[in-house]
Enzyme design. Structure first.
Site, mmCIF file in Angstrom:
data_model
loop_
_atom_site.group_PDB
_atom_site.id
_atom_site.type_symbol
_atom_site.label_atom_id
_atom_site.label_comp_id
_atom_site.label_asym_id
_atom_site.label_seq_id
_atom_site.Cartn_x
_atom_site.Cartn_y
_atom_site.Cartn_z
ATOM 1 N N CYS A 137 40.414 48.532 31.391
ATOM 2 C CA CYS A 137 41.636 48.553 30.408
ATOM 3 C C CYS A 137 41.590 47.400 29.462
ATOM 4 C CB CYS A 137 43.058 48.079 31.312
ATOM 5 S SG CYS A 137 43.160 49.484 32.926
ATOM 6 N N THR A 138 41.140 46.282 29.620
ATOM 7 C CA THR A 138 40.847 45.250 28.315
ATOM 8 C C THR A 138 40.188 46.047 27.185
ATOM 9 O OG1 THR A 138 40.869 43.598 29.969
ATOM 10 C CG2 THR A 138 39.994 43.034 27.984
#
Length: 246
Positions: free
Chosen positions: A76-77
């Site tokens: 997700c980062t």
């Protein structure tokens, strides 16, 4: 800060009033279903840029809502950073970005520092991330995975990673859903925005792997005579498959 999601009366399905935070009284029959063509639910929730009233946020723009199960997660980062890098391209197309993660806003703000370091060389991160620690937006948008449904009454609830492309009429135009192990393709999200906008503008369809500048497809509902009048020259491969330029 909101302790719970606040939904506007106009857009609230009747089931919402029957389901408290953490979905203690969950009824599978009441689970909302968003399909292509559905009007997206309206809601009010906190974000890293203040409280968001979702329909007001959309306004007269296209909007992309993409969700994440938790902060400080590796895949997700990278995704949030990639969307931030592409934001100027989405801006050109009148597209707003908005993320969601199933944790609180203060944690999001700390996470953004990592995203800036990893993907933006310390540059600015300029779109909001919704705080959804109660997972009520995730429920409203049908973003709870199969294991999450099994744990609605107890245990952890993991949200899935979804992308919703929404048009200015607040209709869902495209939905993509990814497993936790597979990163999203932000270039593909941009490509399908181009395809959707081209289809709306010219009354056409776009073929496999279409990108701007490629030939488009004339819908079968348009006769050859009407196609000639509207598009000029076209190439007929099959009676139902005709290509032209726009």
């Amino acid at each position: 800060m909101f302790s719970r999601l606040l939904l506007t009366k106009k857009a609230v399905p009747s089931f919402v009033n029957r389901i408290p935070t953490r979905f203690i009284s969950f009824d599978a029959a009441s689970q909302p279903r968003l399909r292509i063509g559905s009007t997206v639910p309206n809601f009010k929730a906190p974000s890293t840029q203040g409280d968001i009233q979702f329909h007001d946020y959309i306004g007269k723009s296209w909007t992309i809502l993409f969700s994440h199960p938790a902060d400080f997660t590796p895949v997700c980062t990278t995704e949030l950073g990639a969307f931030a890098k592409l934001k100027p391209e989405f801006d050109k197309r009148n597209v707003k970005l908005i993320g969601l993660s199933a944790e609180d806003v203060e944690k999001h703000k700390s996470w953004i520092k990592d995203i800036r370091d990893v993907s933006l060389n310390g540059g600015e991160f300029t779109y909001p991330i919704i705080g959804d620690s109660s997972k009520e937006v995730a429920y409203l948008f049908d973003m709870v995975d199969e294991e999450g449904f099994k744990n609605l009454k107890s245990g952890p609830i993991f949200t899935i990673r979804s992308v919703f492309i929404i048009d200015p009429a607040k209709k869902v135009r495209l939905i993509m859903t990814y497993p936790a192990s597979c990163g999203r393709n932000t270039s593909e999200v941009l490509r399908v925005v181009d395809a959707l906008q081209q289809a709306d503008k010219a009354g056409v369809a776009t073929g496999v792997n279409w990108i701007p500048g490629d030939d488009v497809i004339i819908p079968p509902s348009v006769s050859n005579e009407a196609a000639k009048e509207k598009f000029g020259d076209f190439k007929e491969v099959k009676p139902y498959l005709r290509f032209t330029k726009v």
